[in-house]
Design an enzyme around this catalytic site. Structure first.
Site, PDB file in Angstrom:
ATOM      1  N   LYS A   1     -11.033  -3.621  -3.134  1.00 46.45           N
ATOM      2  CA  LYS A   1     -11.853  -2.405  -3.156  1.00 46.45           C
ATOM      3  C   LYS A   1     -11.105  -1.268  -3.818  1.00 46.45           C
ATOM      4  O   LYS A   1     -11.685  -0.431  -4.486  1.00 46.45           O
ATOM      5  CB  LYS A   1     -12.172  -1.973  -1.730  1.00 46.45           C
ATOM      6  CG  LYS A   1     -13.192  -2.809  -1.035  1.00 46.45           C
ATOM      7  CD  LYS A   1     -13.370  -2.179   0.338  1.00 46.45           C
ATOM      8  CE  LYS A   1     -14.117  -3.043   1.278  1.00 46.45           C
ATOM      9  NZ  LYS A   1     -13.796  -2.695   2.671  1.00 46.45           N
TER      10      LYS A   1
ATOM     11  N   LYS B   1      -5.457 -10.035  -6.061  1.00 45.12           N
ATOM     12  CA  LYS B   1      -6.736 -10.290  -5.392  1.00 45.12           C
ATOM     13  C   LYS B   1      -7.766  -9.221  -5.777  1.00 45.12           C
ATOM     14  O   LYS B   1      -7.393  -8.083  -6.087  1.00 45.12           O
ATOM     15  CB  LYS B   1      -6.552 -10.341  -3.869  1.00 45.12           C
ATOM     16  CG  LYS B   1      -6.506  -8.997  -3.185  1.00 45.12           C
ATOM     17  CD  LYS B   1      -6.675  -9.161  -1.681  1.00 45.12           C
ATOM     18  CE  LYS B   1      -6.783  -7.798  -1.016  1.00 45.12           C
ATOM     19  NZ  LYS B   1      -8.113  -7.407  -0.646  1.00 45.12           N
TER      20      LYS B   1
ATOM     21  N   LYS C   1       0.803  -1.223   0.000  1.00 46.30           N
ATOM     22  CA  LYS C   1       0.000   0.000   0.000  1.00 46.30           C
ATOM     23  C   LYS C   1       0.834   1.269   0.000  1.00 46.30           C
ATOM     24  O   LYS C   1       0.327   2.337  -0.323  1.00 46.30           O
ATOM     25  CB  LYS C   1      -0.979  -0.003   1.178  1.00 46.30           C
ATOM     26  CG  LYS C   1      -2.017  -1.090   1.034  1.00 46.30           C
ATOM     27  CD  LYS C   1      -3.313  -0.767   1.708  1.00 46.30           C
ATOM     28  CE  LYS C   1      -4.358  -1.775   1.248  1.00 46.30           C
ATOM     29  NZ  LYS C   1      -5.679  -1.520   1.681  1.00 46.30           N
TER      30      LYS C   1
HETATM   31  P1  ATP Z   1      -8.389  -3.254  -0.099  1.00 46.02           P
HETATM   32  O1  ATP Z   1      -7.994  -4.413  -0.976  1.00 46.02           O
HETATM   33  O2  ATP Z   1      -8.767  -2.048  -0.846  1.00 46.02           O
HETATM   34  O3  ATP Z   1      -7.433  -3.009   1.010  1.00 46.02           O
HETATM   35  P2  ATP Z   1     -10.281  -5.104   0.825  1.00 46.02           P
HETATM   36  O4  ATP Z   1     -11.049  -5.437  -0.395  1.00 46.02           O
HETATM   37  O5  ATP Z   1      -9.198  -6.038   1.268  1.00 46.02           O
HETATM   38  O6  ATP Z   1      -9.720  -3.669   0.643  1.00 46.02           O
HETATM   39  P3  ATP Z   1     -11.196  -5.054   3.604  1.00 46.02           P
HETATM   40  O7  ATP Z   1     -12.249  -4.271   4.256  1.00 46.02           O
HETATM   41  O8  ATP Z   1      -9.808  -4.677   3.925  1.00 46.02           O
HETATM   42  O9  ATP Z   1     -11.337  -4.920   2.013  1.00 46.02           O
HETATM   43  O10 ATP Z   1     -11.452  -6.596   3.841  1.00 46.02           O
HETATM   44  C1  ATP Z   1     -12.573  -7.150   4.505  1.00 46.02           C
HETATM   45  C2  ATP Z   1     -12.464  -8.662   4.554  1.00 46.02           C
HETATM   46  O11 ATP Z   1     -12.540  -9.210   3.241  1.00 46.02           O
HETATM   47  C3  ATP Z   1     -11.149  -9.176   5.153  1.00 46.02           C
HETATM   48  O12 ATP Z   1     -11.412 -10.316   5.960  1.00 46.02           O
HETATM   49  C4  ATP Z   1     -10.352  -9.578   3.949  1.00 46.02           C
HETATM   50  O13 ATP Z   1      -9.407 -10.582   4.233  1.00 46.02           O
HETATM   51  C5  ATP Z   1     -11.442 -10.095   3.027  1.00 46.02           C
HETATM   52  N1  ATP Z   1     -11.068  -9.986   1.626  1.00 46.02           N
HETATM   53  C6  ATP Z   1     -10.665  -8.857   0.994  1.00 46.02           C
HETATM   54  N2  ATP Z   1     -10.427  -9.100  -0.311  1.00 46.02           N
HETATM   55  C7  ATP Z   1     -10.670 -10.426  -0.496  1.00 46.02           C
HETATM   56  C8  ATP Z   1     -10.600 -11.280  -1.641  1.00 46.02           C
HETATM   57  N3  ATP Z   1     -10.244 -10.817  -2.806  1.00 46.02           N
HETATM   58  N4  ATP Z   1     -10.935 -12.578  -1.484  1.00 46.02           N
HETATM   59  C9  ATP Z   1     -11.318 -13.065  -0.271  1.00 46.02           C
HETATM   60  N5  ATP Z   1     -11.405 -12.311   0.844  1.00 46.02           N
HETATM   61  C10 ATP Z   1     -11.089 -10.998   0.740  1.00 46.02           C
END
Ligand code: ATP
Ligand code: LTN
Length: 327
Positions: A195, A192, A111
């Site tokens: 968001k 992955k 990040k």
């Molecule tokens: P960013 O990638 O922008 O940091 P994020 O999509 O990871 O955001 P979070 O709010 O940080 O969103 O994650 C919430 C939950 O979703 C966490 O438990 C995280 O591990 C899970 N998660 C996030 N992305 C994935 C994914 N691509 N597949 C499975 N689980 C995910």
């Protein structure tokens, strides 16, 4: 009853990666465990946020938690900033964790890559996460695969604290599914689904319209073959779509392969659109109902009351152990 804690950041929209990797599991756990599910707004301000968006996203995430099936009479739903103990314990734990261990965090490295300035909050983010978890005597933490390293740090901090000051924290266990814990981006199956990816077709949000879902799935990367076969190494794009199909459509991978034998990616993707649209439809209509009912704020207030009560006990015991005067 065993305790569960997890959190999701109220940044942007919630996507099916968040749902499959984490939130869907929250729903499965709520009947058997004492669950605390948090909207971690303090974590989200480690990177710049538009205040109006943050406000809207926090309430939207609470409504979504309920729309996917979390029942406020069974689980504690609350906003992290409503419970000051999180920030307080985070400070105490920062004084019991080391720069060396934070320097190893891959999420921080990713990040901060290419940024001119990075907040110290982004750097200490994993310690705040450890505080979230340890404050509730948590046994299990359901998260996606990307949070594995943060959970290990949390365990290390708790074990170290217990050794130094005597038994204080329960050492938590991560709950990471063997399958679906890392849903990949639709435009690049080596990253992955995230968001923060600016390409809207890289992800499917829980509140996306059927036409947006269709476009994103039809555009999703596959490969130059036409065989629907689960092979993460050689066919990461197709395997990712099959994972989503398997979980939301409840069909074993082998049956998916047989069903589309000789039919190619077009037919497979068309059916996947149907599965995703019909899977999200009940969540979307429940979401509208919940927003209209005006019950979100009440649920969050009650949640914060319970969270404050439980977390204050742990915070006080930490302060006592560290030698702070408590009057
Ligand atoms: P960013 O990638 O922008 O940091 P994020 O999509 O990871 O955001 P979070 O709010 O940080 O969103 O994650 C919430 C939950 O979703 C966490 O438990 C995280 O591990 C899970 N998660 C996030 N992305 C994935 C994914 N691509 N597949 C499975 N689980 C995910
Ligand atoms: N860092 C997590 C969000 C999070 C969390 C937590 C998850 C903050 N505090 C405590 C589990 C337990 C993420 O999803 N990026």
């Amino acid at each position: 009853m065993k305790r569960v804690f997890s959190g999701v950041q109220p940044t942007s929209q919630i996507h099916i990666g968040n749902y499959i990797g984490a939130i869907k599991r929250f729903v499965e756990l709520q009947n058997d465990m004492d669950c605390f599910f948090c909207i971690v707004d303090l974590h989200s301000v480690t990177v710049p946020q538009n205040p109006k968006e943050l406000y809207k996203n926090s309430l939207q995430l609470a409504a979504l938690y309920m729309a996917v099936g979390l029942d406020p009479s069974k689980v504690t739903l609350f906003i992290q900033s409503h419970v000051p103990a999180h920030s307080e314990l985070a400070w105490l734990l920062q004084c019991n964790s080391y720069m060396g261990e934070l320097n190893r965090m891959t999420q921080f490295k990713e990040k901060s890559l290419g940024k001119d300035t990075v907040t110290t909050g982004l750097y200490t983010y994993p310690v705040l996460m450890a505080a979230d978890i340890l404050l509730y005597d948590t046994h299990f933490v359901p998260v996606g695969n990307d949070q594995k390293q943060h959970l290990e740090l949390c365990r290390d901090i708790s074990i170290r604290f217990n050794k130094k000051y005597g038994e204080t924290f329960i050492v938590p266990e991560p709950l990471i599914s063997k399958f679906g814990a890392r849903i990949m981006s639709l435009d690049d199956a080596t990253n992955k689904m995230s968001k923060s990816n600016e390409n809207k077709h890289s992800k499917i949000n829980l509140l996306d319209s059927p036409s947006k879902i269709k476009k994103s799935i039809m555009k999703a990367v596959t490969d130059s073959e036409s065989e629907v076969r689960f092979d993460v190494e050689n066919k990461p794009g197709v395997s990712n779509l099959m994972t989503i199909y398997n979980i939301l459509g409840d069909l074993p991978l082998e049956d998916i392969e047989n069903k589309y034998e000789g039919l190619g990616y077009g037919a497979f993707k068309k059916d996947l659109v149907e599965i995703v649209v019909s899977g999200l439809e009940p969540i979307q209509s429940k979401y509208e109902e919940i927003l209209a009912s005006g019950e979100v704020e009440k649920v969050l207030k009650e949640g914060a009351d319970r969270a404050r009560e439980v977390s204050n006990e742990v915070l006080n015991s930490v302060k006592k152990k560290m030698g702070f005067v408590i009057l």
